[in-house]
Write a protein that holds these residues in place. Structure first.
Motif, PDB file in Angstrom:
ATOM      1  N   TRP A  29       1.097  -1.024  -0.105  1.00 40.00           N
ATOM      2  CA  TRP A  29      -0.037   0.501   0.492  1.00 40.00           C
ATOM      3  C   TRP A  29       0.649   1.310   0.264  1.00 40.00           C
ATOM      4  O   TRP A  29       0.462   2.777  -0.615  1.00 40.00           O
ATOM      5  N   GLY A  30       2.016   1.293   0.746  1.00 38.82           N
ATOM      6  CA  GLY A  30       2.565   2.232   0.503  1.00 38.82           C
ATOM      7  C   GLY A  30       2.923   2.772  -0.738  1.00 38.82           C
ATOM      8  O   GLY A  30       3.591   4.211  -1.202  1.00 38.82           O
ATOM      9  N   LEU A  31       3.492   1.568  -1.595  1.00 43.11           N
ATOM     10  CA  LEU A  31       4.215   1.393  -3.293  1.00 43.11           C
ATOM     11  C   LEU A  31       3.131   2.174  -3.926  1.00 43.11           C
ATOM     12  O   LEU A  31       2.856   3.454  -4.790  1.00 43.11           O
ATOM     13  N   LEU A  32       1.724   2.094  -3.642  1.00 48.07           N
ATOM     14  CA  LEU A  32       0.848   2.607  -4.381  1.00 48.07           C
ATOM     15  C   LEU A  32       0.400   3.953  -3.893  1.00 48.07           C
ATOM     16  O   LEU A  32      -0.220   4.584  -4.110  1.00 48.07           O
ATOM     17  N   GLY A  33       0.272   4.268  -2.870  1.00 44.08           N
ATOM     18  CA  GLY A  33       0.019   5.920  -2.483  1.00 44.08           C
ATOM     19  C   GLY A  33       1.394   6.146  -2.736  1.00 44.08           C
ATOM     20  O   GLY A  33       0.830   8.124  -3.185  1.00 44.08           O
ATOM     21  N   MET A  34       2.308   6.500  -2.419  1.00 45.91           N
ATOM     22  CA  MET A  34       3.529   7.293  -3.427  1.00 45.91           C
ATOM     23  C   MET A  34       3.177   7.012  -4.729  1.00 45.91           C
ATOM     24  O   MET A  34       3.364   8.118  -5.895  1.00 45.91           O
ATOM     25  N   THR A  35       2.748   5.753  -5.700  1.00 46.84           N
ATOM     26  CA  THR A  35       2.168   5.783  -7.136  1.00 46.84           C
ATOM     27  C   THR A  35       1.358   7.119  -7.497  1.00 46.84           C
ATOM     28  O   THR A  35       1.425   8.142  -8.430  1.00 46.84           O
ATOM     29  N   VAL A  36      -0.246   7.392  -7.057  1.00 45.58           N
ATOM     30  CA  VAL A  36      -1.042   7.847  -6.956  1.00 45.58           C
ATOM     31  C   VAL A  36      -0.429   9.242  -6.726  1.00 45.58           C
ATOM     32  O   VAL A  36      -0.553   9.912  -7.340  1.00 45.58           O
TER      33      VAL A  36
END
Length: 52
Positions: free
Chosen positions: A14-21
């Motif tokens: 989820w951290g990677l997804l949040g940073m990507t968004v």
């Protein structure tokens, strides 16, 4: 060690997804219509005091 593993798994997914968004949002924000005028105005700020 159980808490570390859970937090690591959360950050990996989820951290990677949040940073990507967030990154895509910043890119789209800078490419929005009308942003060129704001960028040009900001680029001229250092030279405004040089006028006699």
């Amino acid at each position: 060690m159980e808490t570390y593993t859970a937090m690591r798994h959360f950050a990996d997914s989820w951290g990677l997804l949040g940073m990507t968004v967030f990154f895509i949002g910043v890119v789209l924000f800078t490419l929005r219509p009308g942003s060129k005028q704001h960028a040009d105005a900001a680029a001229r700020i250092p030279f405004e005091d040089d006028k006699p």
